[in-house]
Structures are given as C-alpha cells and as structure tokens.
Design a protein around this motif. Sequence first.
Motif, mmCIF file in Angstrom:
data_model
loop_
_atom_site.group_PDB
_atom_site.id
_atom_site.type_symbol
_atom_site.label_atom_id
_atom_site.label_comp_id
_atom_site.label_asym_id
_atom_site.label_seq_id
_atom_site.Cartn_x
_atom_site.Cartn_y
_atom_site.Cartn_z
ATOM 1 N N MET A 155 0.836 -1.210 0.000
ATOM 2 C CA MET A 155 0.000 0.000 0.000
ATOM 3 C C MET A 155 0.872 1.263 0.000
ATOM 4 N N LEU A 156 1.968 1.223 0.772
ATOM 5 C CA LEU A 156 2.883 2.368 0.796
ATOM 6 C C LEU A 156 3.527 2.561 -0.572
ATOM 7 N N GLY A 157 3.994 1.461 -1.162
ATOM 8 C CA GLY A 157 4.606 1.537 -2.488
ATOM 9 C C GLY A 157 3.638 2.042 -3.537
ATOM 10 N N LEU A 158 2.384 1.591 -3.466
ATOM 11 C CA LEU A 158 1.351 2.049 -4.396
ATOM 12 C C LEU A 158 1.123 3.549 -4.260
ATOM 13 N N SER A 159 1.000 4.024 -3.025
ATOM 14 C CA SER A 159 0.751 5.445 -2.780
ATOM 15 C C SER A 159 1.886 6.312 -3.312
ATOM 16 N N VAL A 160 3.121 5.907 -3.021
ATOM 17 C CA VAL A 160 4.287 6.663 -3.475
ATOM 18 C C VAL A 160 4.351 6.661 -5.003
ATOM 19 N N ALA A 161 4.109 5.488 -5.608
ATOM 20 C CA ALA A 161 4.171 5.376 -7.071
ATOM 21 C C ALA A 161 3.127 6.274 -7.734
ATOM 22 N N LEU A 162 1.896 6.260 -7.232
ATOM 23 C CA LEU A 162 0.827 7.055 -7.836
ATOM 24 C C LEU A 162 1.116 8.552 -7.737
ATOM 25 N N VAL A 163 1.621 8.984 -6.564
ATOM 26 C CA VAL A 163 1.952 10.400 -6.379
ATOM 27 C C VAL A 163 3.072 10.817 -7.334
ATOM 28 N N LEU A 164 4.120 9.995 -7.413
ATOM 29 C CA LEU A 164 5.265 10.316 -8.271
ATOM 30 C C LEU A 164 4.877 10.308 -9.750
ATOM 31 N N ILE A 165 4.063 9.326 -10.151
ATOM 32 C CA ILE A 165 3.630 9.255 -11.555
ATOM 33 C C ILE A 165 2.783 10.475 -11.904
ATOM 34 N N TYR A 166 1.882 10.869 -11.008
ATOM 35 C CA TYR A 166 1.010 12.020 -11.251
ATOM 36 C C TYR A 166 1.806 13.324 -11.349
ATOM 37 N N GLN A 167 2.805 13.462 -10.461
ATOM 38 C CA GLN A 167 3.547 14.732 -10.403
ATOM 39 C C GLN A 167 4.667 14.806 -11.440
ATOM 40 N N LYS A 168 5.372 13.696 -11.658
ATOM 41 C CA LYS A 168 6.575 13.758 -12.501
ATOM 42 C C LYS A 168 6.537 12.828 -13.707
ATOM 43 N N LYS A 169 5.383 12.207 -13.970
ATOM 44 C CA LYS A 169 5.190 11.359 -15.146
ATOM 45 C C LYS A 169 6.256 10.248 -15.219
ATOM 46 N N ILE A 170 6.987 10.132 -16.332
ATOM 47 C CA ILE A 170 7.923 9.031 -16.508
ATOM 48 C C ILE A 170 9.047 9.072 -15.475
ATOM 49 N N ASP A 171 9.541 10.255 -15.157
ATOM 50 C CA ASP A 171 10.595 10.359 -14.138
ATOM 51 C C ASP A 171 10.107 9.823 -12.795
ATOM 52 N N GLY A 172 8.890 10.185 -12.440
ATOM 53 C CA GLY A 172 8.326 9.723 -11.181
ATOM 54 C C GLY A 172 8.143 8.213 -11.151
ATOM 55 N N ALA A 173 7.690 7.645 -12.281
ATOM 56 C CA ALA A 173 7.500 6.197 -12.356
ATOM 57 C C ALA A 173 8.823 5.466 -12.193
ATOM 58 N N LEU A 174 9.874 5.971 -12.839
ATOM 59 C CA LEU A 174 11.192 5.338 -12.743
ATOM 60 C C LEU A 174 11.762 5.449 -11.330
ATOM 61 N N ILE A 175 11.575 6.599 -10.697
ATOM 62 C CA ILE A 175 12.048 6.773 -9.317
ATOM 63 C C ILE A 175 11.321 5.802 -8.388
ATOM 64 N N SER A 176 10.009 5.634 -8.601
ATOM 65 C CA SER A 176 9.233 4.730 -7.736
ATOM 66 C C SER A 176 9.733 3.292 -7.859
ATOM 67 N N VAL A 177 10.138 2.882 -9.068
ATOM 68 C CA VAL A 177 10.704 1.543 -9.253
ATOM 69 C C VAL A 177 12.025 1.425 -8.498
ATOM 70 N N ALA A 178 12.835 2.478 -8.563
ATOM 71 C CA ALA A 178 14.170 2.461 -7.934
ATOM 72 C C ALA A 178 14.090 2.354 -6.412
ATOM 73 N N ILE A 179 13.080 2.969 -5.800
ATOM 74 C CA ILE A 179 13.023 3.035 -4.333
ATOM 75 C C ILE A 179 11.999 2.091 -3.713
ATOM 76 N N ALA A 180 11.182 1.429 -4.550
ATOM 77 C CA ALA A 180 10.025 0.664 -4.049
ATOM 78 C C ALA A 180 10.388 -0.344 -2.960
ATOM 79 N N GLU A 181 11.355 -1.227 -3.240
ATOM 80 C CA GLU A 181 11.673 -2.299 -2.301
ATOM 81 C C GLU A 181 12.284 -1.769 -1.005
ATOM 82 N N ALA A 182 13.034 -0.669 -1.106
ATOM 83 C CA ALA A 182 13.693 -0.119 0.080
ATOM 84 C C ALA A 182 12.701 0.523 1.039
ATOM 85 N N LEU A 183 11.554 0.969 0.536
ATOM 86 C CA LEU A 183 10.552 1.618 1.384
ATOM 87 C C LEU A 183 10.064 0.711 2.506
#
Length: 423
Positions: A155-183
């Motif tokens: 749920m935390l990963g989903l929330s972070v991914a959705l916020v990043l994708i909405y705000q930064k589009k492709i950059d946000g999606a890539l960042i969410s992949v990079a940090i997802a497991e560490a969260l």
Amino acid sequence: MKIVSLKAISLFVKIFSGILTSKAIAVFIGAEGLALIGNLRNFTSAIQSISILGLYNGAVRYIAEFKEDVIKLSKTISTVFYLGFTTTIFMSFFCYFFAGDINDLIFPSYNNYSYVIRIFAIVLPFFALNMFSFSIMNGFSKYKNLIIINIIGQMLGLSVALVLIYQKKIDGALISVAIAEALILLITLVGIIHRRSLVGLIQVERISFSMAKKLSPYTMMAFFSAMILPFVFLAIRSYIIDHISYKDAGFWEAMTRISKYYLMLVTSIMGLYIIPRFSEIETVKEFRKEVFGFYKAVIPLFALGLILIYLFRSFIVRFVFSEEFEPVEELFLWQLLGDFVKVLSTVIAYQFLAKKMFWHYIVTEAFLVIILYVTSIYFIKVFGLEGAVIGHLVSYLMYFGVILLIFGSSLFGVVNENEKPSE
C-alpha cells in the motif's frame, strides 16, 4: 486459517496495486514509458538478487534449524549479513559510478536517466537489510508479521508510485521503481524491533566458511531464475526497441504484466501446497498421485480461466491499461498457451526444489533461459512483435519436454511400490 486469510489479502493487495499502477502508467505516460519501466524493473530485480547472493531462502532454512543453538545461529546470521553486506556495497558502487553506461544499456536512444540509477544505488543497501530482516522473521516463523508488513508495504509503495507518476510522469514512475523495495525497510524494522537482541549475534569473527559453503547451492539456484531471467527479459525488450519500436516494447511489457497478475493466483496455490507436499512424499506412486491429482483439480479451472481471459481480452486491456494498448489483444493467444504449458511444467519441476535436486534444477533452468532468448529473438525476426509471445510458448513446450524426459518413468512407467521419484 488466519494466516491463510492474511495471505489471500496480501495477494489481492499485490494484484490490485499492480493493476492500479499499470493504469496510472497507461494514462499519464503511455506504452513507450511502460517499456522503459519494464527495462528498469528487470535491471533492478537482477541487481537486487545479485546483491543478496540468493542467500534469503538458505538463511531462512538455517535460522529455523539453529534458532535454539546460539553459536550456530550466530554463525548463520553473521555469515549471511557480512556476505550480503559486502556484495551489496560493491553493487551499489558499481551502479553509482557506472550509471551512465547502465543508462545506455537499459534506456537505449532515449533521455538520460542516470540519476535514477544513482538513486537506486543509494537505496540498494536498504533493500538488502530489509531482506536480511525478513529472513530472520521468516526463520523464527513470524509469518503473520511478514504478511502484514507485505500488505502495508504494498500500500505504501502504491501510494508513493501514484503520487510520483502524477507529479513527474515518466521520471516519477522510474524513481518509484528504484526506491520501491527499500521503502518496506521502515516497516520491517518496526516488526523486528522485539528481536533486537539478535544484533549482538552479528560478529565478524563468527563468519563461517563452512556455513557459506552450505548456503552456496541457494546462490546457484537463484542465479538463473532471479538473476539471469530478468536480464533475458531486458535483452528481449531491448531487441524489440532496437528493431521495432519503443511502443511495441511497451505492448509486450503490458502483455507480460497481465500474465503476471493471473499467474500469481496459480503460483500462490502451488507455493502453499505443492512444495510442502512434495517434500513429504517418498515414493513414485505418491509423487504420481499428487501430480495428476493437482492436474485434475486445478488445471481444468485454470484452463477455463484462460479461455475467459481470452474471450474478454479487449475489456481486460482497456480496464488495466487504455485504448492505446489495443494491439496487445493480438498477443493473448500465444501468451495464454505458453502460460498454460508453463504451469503444467512448473508443477512437476517443483520436485527439484522439494527434493533438493540441485543439478537438475540448474541444468533445466539454464536450458530454459537460453532457449527463451534464442526462440524469442528468432520469432521476432520472422513475425515481428508477435514473435516474442510465440517464443514464450515454444520455449516452455521445449522445457516441458525436458521435464517429462527427467520424470517420465516416474509419471508414466511401471511403478514399484517403494521406488523413489527420479530414481
């Protein structure tokens, strides 16, 4: 029963999170972005597996075995921690300082996303620490805690991914992949804090080479499935990008995502039942009974599910993605057929894990990853994008053939009452 219910909830949350993230990517980024995200996800998955050396399953086993023996437990924890720590730091430095070269490898002919690779390099040690904590909790049978952490983490990963994708589009999606497991580490630390006394058992002088030797088969077994297979998918997707287009690579990624969602249901059933049951059985007769019993009980339902998925493929593509992904509908037939054969073969191949048939597992997995790459590239050259899913079917047909050769006598031969499987 409570654990089973929690696992069901965790599975639902995982599928729901995946579908919602896919929808956000489709709406805000599109097919080209999905191809980039697929490449980055394969790369990060492979590097994460390399960084922990596939030690997770081995650590769980030996922590569970030695949890009442402080000295052996200390040797196990210390060996796993320092081996994983050393490799993880090396991989972090590698990814950070070679971020530009890695960017050219996984994002060919596209914008420079080296900074995303560097973010991943910085958070990689947190992923390794999280997996180390998971292995301790699993070894001490804290299944409820693990499942709850997974649910919250999803749920935390989903929330972070959705916020990043909405705000930064492709950059946000890539960042969410990079940090997802560490969260998830933040949540895991809360779950393991009552076991903080174990920290004192992590000592450099307790590193054991004999324990490292015991753990080495787990590293080898993880090598192909967890380390090499993501690179094969990355190579196939990159070939599609180079020889067809980014958009077509995104369509193939969309198909593999849909496949992953419905396969989660089947593999979760197999993971809960097949391996524990195969570990218990001692004779060919029992092995044959379990395999064909599973086929009779589950495979018809799975086949029916695949038929329904095929019939409603147009709705599924639009529901999970968008109208832009309409060409994905042409990929369903071959993908579904390949997944059907994949499940048939995987049921039998679980015997390798259950009975620790180390070299059988290694050789068959090596054959699979090689043939998957070769057939996919060959059929892409002949049929275009559709060739990727044709390669998927052909590779698993050949893999299933090899599995049947190995277990043919156990499944179809004359049964001696006390004969063991694979004899």
